[in-house]
Design a protein around this motif. Structure first.
Motif, PDB file in Angstrom:
ATOM      1  N   ALA A  84      -2.339  18.695   7.395  1.00 17.73           N
ATOM      2  CA  ALA A  84      -2.855  17.480   8.026  1.00 17.73           C
ATOM      3  C   ALA A  84      -2.249  16.288   7.304  1.00 17.73           C
ATOM      4  CB  ALA A  84      -4.381  17.418   7.967  1.00 17.73           C
ATOM      5  N   ALA A  85      -2.181  15.162   7.977  1.00 18.66           N
ATOM      6  CA  ALA A  85      -1.579  13.968   7.369  1.00 18.66           C
ATOM      7  C   ALA A  85      -2.315  12.721   7.811  1.00 18.66           C
ATOM      8  CB  ALA A  85      -0.103  13.856   7.743  1.00 18.66           C
ATOM      9  N   ASN A  86      -2.376  11.756   6.890  1.00 16.78           N
ATOM     10  CA  ASN A  86      -2.900  10.425   7.188  1.00 16.78           C
ATOM     11  C   ASN A  86      -1.804   9.418   6.829  1.00 16.78           C
ATOM     12  OD1 ASN A  86      -5.988  10.590   7.850  1.00 16.78           O
ATOM     13  ND2 ASN A  86      -5.629  12.060   6.209  1.00 16.78           N
ATOM     14  N   VAL A  87      -1.535   8.513   7.760  1.00 19.38           N
ATOM     15  CA  VAL A  87      -0.438   7.567   7.599  1.00 19.38           C
ATOM     16  C   VAL A  87      -0.986   6.145   7.698  1.00 19.38           C
ATOM     17  CG1 VAL A  87       1.833   6.833   8.405  1.00 19.38           C
ATOM     18  CG2 VAL A  87       1.128   9.227   8.659  1.00 19.38           C
ATOM     19  N   GLY A  88      -0.642   5.321   6.698  1.00 17.89           N
ATOM     20  CA  GLY A  88      -1.118   3.947   6.660  1.00 17.89           C
ATOM     21  C   GLY A  88       0.001   2.948   6.877  1.00 17.89           C
ATOM     22  N   TYR A  89      -0.276   1.934   7.676  1.00 19.73           N
ATOM     23  CA  TYR A  89       0.616   0.792   7.872  1.00 19.73           C
ATOM     24  C   TYR A  89      -0.228  -0.341   8.432  1.00 19.73           C
ATOM     25  CZ  TYR A  89       0.555   2.718  12.625  1.00 19.73           C
ATOM     26  OH  TYR A  89       0.154   3.223  13.837  1.00 19.73           O
ATOM     27  N   VAL A  90       0.181  -1.567   8.167  1.00 25.57           N
ATOM     28  CA  VAL A  90      -0.573  -2.730   8.641  1.00 25.57           C
ATOM     29  C   VAL A  90       0.091  -3.350   9.861  1.00 25.57           C
ATOM     30  CG1 VAL A  90      -1.429  -5.030   8.009  1.00 25.57           C
ATOM     31  CG2 VAL A  90      -1.524  -3.155   6.353  1.00 25.57           C
ATOM     32  N   PHE A  91       1.410  -3.372   9.879  1.00 25.62           N
ATOM     33  CA  PHE A  91       2.135  -3.989  10.983  1.00 25.62           C
ATOM     34  C   PHE A  91       2.859  -2.905  11.769  1.00 25.62           C
ATOM     35  CE2 PHE A  91       1.958  -7.061   7.521  1.00 25.62           C
ATOM     36  CZ  PHE A  91       1.257  -8.082   8.147  1.00 25.62           C
ATOM     37  N   CYS A 114      -4.050   4.721   9.879  1.00 31.61           N
ATOM     38  CA  CYS A 114      -5.081   3.838   9.339  1.00 31.61           C
ATOM     39  C   CYS A 114      -4.490   2.485   8.952  1.00 31.61           C
ATOM     40  CB  CYS A 114      -5.798   4.471   8.149  1.00 31.61           C
ATOM     41  SG  CYS A 114      -4.773   4.761   6.698  1.00 31.61           S
ATOM     42  N   ASN A 115      -5.329   1.461   9.022  1.00 32.40           N
ATOM     43  CA  ASN A 115      -4.973   0.085   8.649  1.00 32.40           C
ATOM     44  C   ASN A 115      -6.190  -0.520   7.972  1.00 32.40           C
ATOM     45  OD1 ASN A 115      -4.546  -2.660   8.487  1.00 32.40           O
ATOM     46  ND2 ASN A 115      -3.882  -2.911  10.607  1.00 32.40           N
ATOM     47  N   ASN A 116      -6.092  -0.775   6.669  1.00 36.20           N
ATOM     48  CA  ASN A 116      -7.179  -1.377   5.909  1.00 36.20           C
ATOM     49  C   ASN A 116      -6.637  -2.523   5.064  1.00 36.20           C
ATOM     50  OD1 ASN A 116      -9.887  -0.891   6.168  1.00 36.20           O
ATOM     51  ND2 ASN A 116     -10.019   0.648   4.554  1.00 36.20           N
ATOM     52  N   ASN A 117      -5.802  -3.335   5.712  1.00 36.86           N
ATOM     53  CA  ASN A 117      -5.164  -4.466   5.051  1.00 36.86           C
ATOM     54  C   ASN A 117      -4.415  -3.952   3.812  1.00 36.86           C
ATOM     55  OD1 ASN A 117      -4.380  -7.152   4.785  1.00 36.86           O
ATOM     56  ND2 ASN A 117      -6.445  -7.939   4.991  1.00 36.86           N
ATOM     57  N   CYS A 118      -4.483  -4.647   2.701  1.00 38.73           N
ATOM     58  CA  CYS A 118      -3.647  -4.296   1.544  1.00 38.73           C
ATOM     59  C   CYS A 118      -4.082  -3.014   0.848  1.00 38.73           C
ATOM     60  CB  CYS A 118      -3.636  -5.451   0.550  1.00 38.73           C
ATOM     61  SG  CYS A 118      -3.002  -6.987   1.254  1.00 38.73           S
ATOM     62  N   SER A 119      -5.251  -2.476   1.185  1.00 34.47           N
ATOM     63  CA  SER A 119      -5.704  -1.208   0.607  1.00 34.47           C
ATOM     64  C   SER A 119      -5.397  -0.024   1.515  1.00 34.47           C
ATOM     65  CB  SER A 119      -7.210  -1.250   0.324  1.00 34.47           C
ATOM     66  OG  SER A 119      -7.934  -1.429   1.525  1.00 34.47           O
ATOM     67  N   GLY A 121      -2.756   2.009   1.891  1.00 32.33           N
ATOM     68  CA  GLY A 121      -2.194   3.208   1.281  1.00 32.33           C
ATOM     69  C   GLY A 121      -3.246   4.059   0.601  1.00 32.33           C
ATOM     70  N   SER A 122      -4.141   3.410  -0.143  1.00 33.38           N
ATOM     71  CA  SER A 122      -5.209   4.156  -0.820  1.00 33.38           C
ATOM     72  C   SER A 122      -6.239   4.677   0.163  1.00 33.38           C
ATOM     73  CB  SER A 122      -5.889   3.273  -1.870  1.00 33.38           C
ATOM     74  OG  SER A 122      -5.034   3.077  -2.969  1.00 33.38           O
ATOM     75  N   THR A 123      -6.378   4.017   1.301  1.00 30.85           N
ATOM     76  CA  THR A 123      -7.260   4.540   2.342  1.00 30.85           C
ATOM     77  C   THR A 123      -6.704   5.846   2.904  1.00 30.85           C
ATOM     78  OG1 THR A 123      -8.011   2.314   2.914  1.00 30.85           O
ATOM     79  CG2 THR A 123      -8.348   4.031   4.560  1.00 30.85           C
ATOM     80  N   GLY A 419     -13.019  -6.186   4.326  1.00 31.44           N
ATOM     81  CA  GLY A 419     -12.362  -5.877   3.073  1.00 31.44           C
ATOM     82  C   GLY A 419     -12.606  -4.434   2.699  1.00 31.44           C
ATOM     83  N   ALA A 420     -11.837  -3.981   1.738  1.00 30.18           N
ATOM     84  CA  ALA A 420     -12.014  -2.641   1.181  1.00 30.18           C
ATOM     85  C   ALA A 420     -11.416  -2.599  -0.210  1.00 30.18           C
ATOM     86  CB  ALA A 420     -11.346  -1.583   2.062  1.00 30.18           C
ATOM     87  N   ALA A 421     -12.076  -1.884  -1.103  1.00 29.26           N
ATOM     88  CA  ALA A 421     -11.554  -1.619  -2.439  1.00 29.26           C
ATOM     89  C   ALA A 421     -11.580  -0.113  -2.662  1.00 29.26           C
ATOM     90  CB  ALA A 421     -12.384  -2.315  -3.507  1.00 29.26           C
ATOM     91  N   VAL A 422     -10.470   0.411  -3.199  1.00 32.96           N
ATOM     92  CA  VAL A 422     -10.399   1.836  -3.532  1.00 32.96           C
ATOM     93  C   VAL A 422     -10.069   1.945  -5.009  1.00 32.96           C
ATOM     94  CG1 VAL A 422      -9.365   4.060  -2.989  1.00 32.96           C
ATOM     95  CG2 VAL A 422      -9.541   2.314  -1.203  1.00 32.96           C
ATOM     96  N   VAL A 423     -10.910   2.649  -5.739  1.00 29.62           N
ATOM     97  CA  VAL A 423     -10.688   2.898  -7.168  1.00 29.62           C
ATOM     98  C   VAL A 423     -10.606   4.407  -7.365  1.00 29.62           C
ATOM     99  CG1 VAL A 423     -11.642   2.707  -9.494  1.00 29.62           C
ATOM    100  CG2 VAL A 423     -11.807   0.765  -7.904  1.00 29.62           C
ATOM    101  N   THR A 424      -9.564   4.845  -8.081  1.00 27.88           N
ATOM    102  CA  THR A 424      -9.285   6.268  -8.256  1.00 27.88           C
ATOM    103  C   THR A 424      -9.013   6.549  -9.733  1.00 27.88           C
ATOM    104  OG1 THR A 424      -8.210   6.190  -6.084  1.00 27.88           O
ATOM    105  CG2 THR A 424      -7.913   8.183  -7.391  1.00 27.88           C
ATOM    106  N   LEU A 425      -9.507   7.686 -10.205  1.00 28.34           N
ATOM    107  CA  LEU A 425      -9.257   8.142 -11.568  1.00 28.34           C
ATOM    108  C   LEU A 425      -8.504   9.456 -11.540  1.00 28.34           C
ATOM    109  CD1 LEU A 425     -12.702   7.186 -13.018  1.00 28.34           C
ATOM    110  CD2 LEU A 425     -10.554   6.535 -14.108  1.00 28.34           C
TER     111      LEU A 425
END
Length: 430
Positions: A84-91, A114-119, A121-123, A419-425
């Motif tokens: 499976a794949a998820n692909v992010g782009y804004v434009f 998916c499109n979550n503005n500047c986040s 890729g992490s989405t 907005g969205a924030a993604v934090v990953t460890l």
């Protein structure tokens, strides 16, 4: 940088409904758990980020193919291993993700966009990781790709309401006037001004953040800019919106990055232990009820705090365990403010952290060894996955001249206004 047309702003300032800042009373929600499966990054790849080249540069499909091919090669896997794949782009148009991956073959797998503005890729990373953690797939792909236009980003006047209308109006209310610069630097500059007002942070401290990131980028062959600047050069470059100068702002960029994820059984069966870096905790949050209260909240401070707390809790780690950080430095003011949101220092001490040198090599943390968005570039859909790529290289010990000695725990922060924030460890495989 984001620019809104004057007719939209004028209409919105006159006609918008009042913004409520009253907290919504809800029972506290537990953060999303880690799922039934451990999840590992087993392959990463990216293109070099570059200034937007339009028709003279590679197409988005070219960039996507390069990034995915690099990630699969890194993982020693064929495309057929991806379930499976998820692909992010804004434009870009709908199903651009499918068109990107069709370059790799037509395997019939589910592909989501998916499109979550500047986040964004992490989405895509968050979604692909969730499929593995939930036991729905053994091996997934997250891809981010962006082909941008030169200059400040334009938002069409026909959008009503505009997704950022409340943020713009909230800031205008806080600062007592409408934007006098492109929207993105205007928002982040005023957050920096508010931080200076409260805590005495200086424009020199903000500039030192940019000086560090430009210096780090010299050793990153994938960075859009690889030039070192003096503090005087950064302070003396063209002012965009006080205290931000041009060399403290991330540029528009073209680029792509891809990450292959797998569960532990897949890692062992395919002998990928040497490649595996574990996602120990990941949280995606959106704006909370305090967002319109003041300029610092408007750039996502509280949602970053919430995401960081949840990620630490999932991982069973604290900030004391972290030694390398990729942080969303769309503007130098944001990096300094987010030190505090992520717990790298106490509230109000971001400027002191900069002065101490504890944000670079030889200090407590190395923040943005890649050069960050300011120097590496900021192709919106690819940024979060490029951050993941850099941290994977760091934890494997494969970051060449950028290598952080003893890197064992990586922290990633990716922000999207609206907005969205993604934090990953991340940790090494054990």
């Amino acid at each position: 940088m984001l620019r809104l047309p004057s007719q939209w702003l004028s209409r919105s300032l006159q006609a918008a409904r009042p913004i409520s800042t009253q907290p919504t009373r809800r029972a506290p929600a537990a953060p999303l758990g880690p799922g039934k499966e451990r999840v590992f990054v087993v392959g990463v790849g990216m293109t070099k980020f570059s200034k937007p080249l339009g028709s003279d540069g590679p197409t988005y499909t070219d960039m996507a193919k390069e990034a995915v091919s690099n990630a699969l090669s890194d993982a020693r896997l064929p495309y057929e291993a991806i379930e499976a794949a998820n692909v992010g782009y804004v434009f870009g148009s709908s199903t651009r993700g499918q068109r990107s991956l069709y370059e790799m073959g037509l395997s019939g797998i589910p592909i989501s966009n998916c499109n979550n503005n500047c986040s964004t890729g992490s989405t895509a990373l968050f979604q692909s990781r969730g499929l593995v953690a939930g036991g729905l797939a053994r091996c997934t792909l997250a891809l981010g790709v962006e082909k941008m236009q030169k200059g400040a980003l334009e938002v069409g006047a026909e959008e009503n309401p505009n997704p950022l209308d409340k943020h713009v109006l909230g800031m205008a209310k806080c600062v007592g006037g409408p934007p006098d610069a492109p929207i993105a630097p205007w928002l982040f500059a005023h957050a920096g001004r508010e931080h200076s007002k409260r805590y005495g942070t200086t424009k020199t401290q903000y500039a030192r953040v940019a000086e560090k990131n430009h210096r780090h980028s010299v050793n990153n062959p994938n960075a859009q800019f690889q030039d070192e600047y003096t503090l005087d050069q950064i302070l003396g470059s063209k002012e965009i919106c006080h205290p931000l100068t041009k060399l403290q702002c991330s540029p528009t960029s073209d680029g792509a990055a891809a990450v292959v994820l797998a569960n532990e059984e897949f890692v062992k069966v395919n002998g990928l232990q040497d490649k595996a870096v574990e996602i120990r905790g990941i949280s995606m949050t959106t704006d909370v009820s305090t967002v319109f209260d003041d300029p610092i909240q408007l750039i996502g401070y509280d949602m970053a705090v919430k995401a960081a707390d949840e990620a630490y809790q999932q991982a069973g780690l604290t900030v004391a365990d972290v030694n390398v950080v990729e942080l969303h430095d769309c503007f130098s003011t944001n990096e300094l403010i987010m030190y505090e949101a992520l717990g790298l220092c106490n509230k109000g001490e971001g400027g002191s952290l900069v002065d101490s040198g504890n944000n670079t090599y030889g200090g407590r943390y190395v923040v943005n060894p890649s050069g960050g968005l300011i120097s590496k570039g900021h192709p919106l859909g690819a940024t979060g996955l490029a951050q993941c790529t850099e941290l994977t290289w760091q934890l494997r010990g494969e970051a060449d001249k950028r290598q952080v000695s003893g890197a064992s725990v990586g922290l990633q922060h990716n922000l999207g206004l609206g907005g969205a924030a993604v934090v990953t460890l991340y940790t090494k495989y054990q």
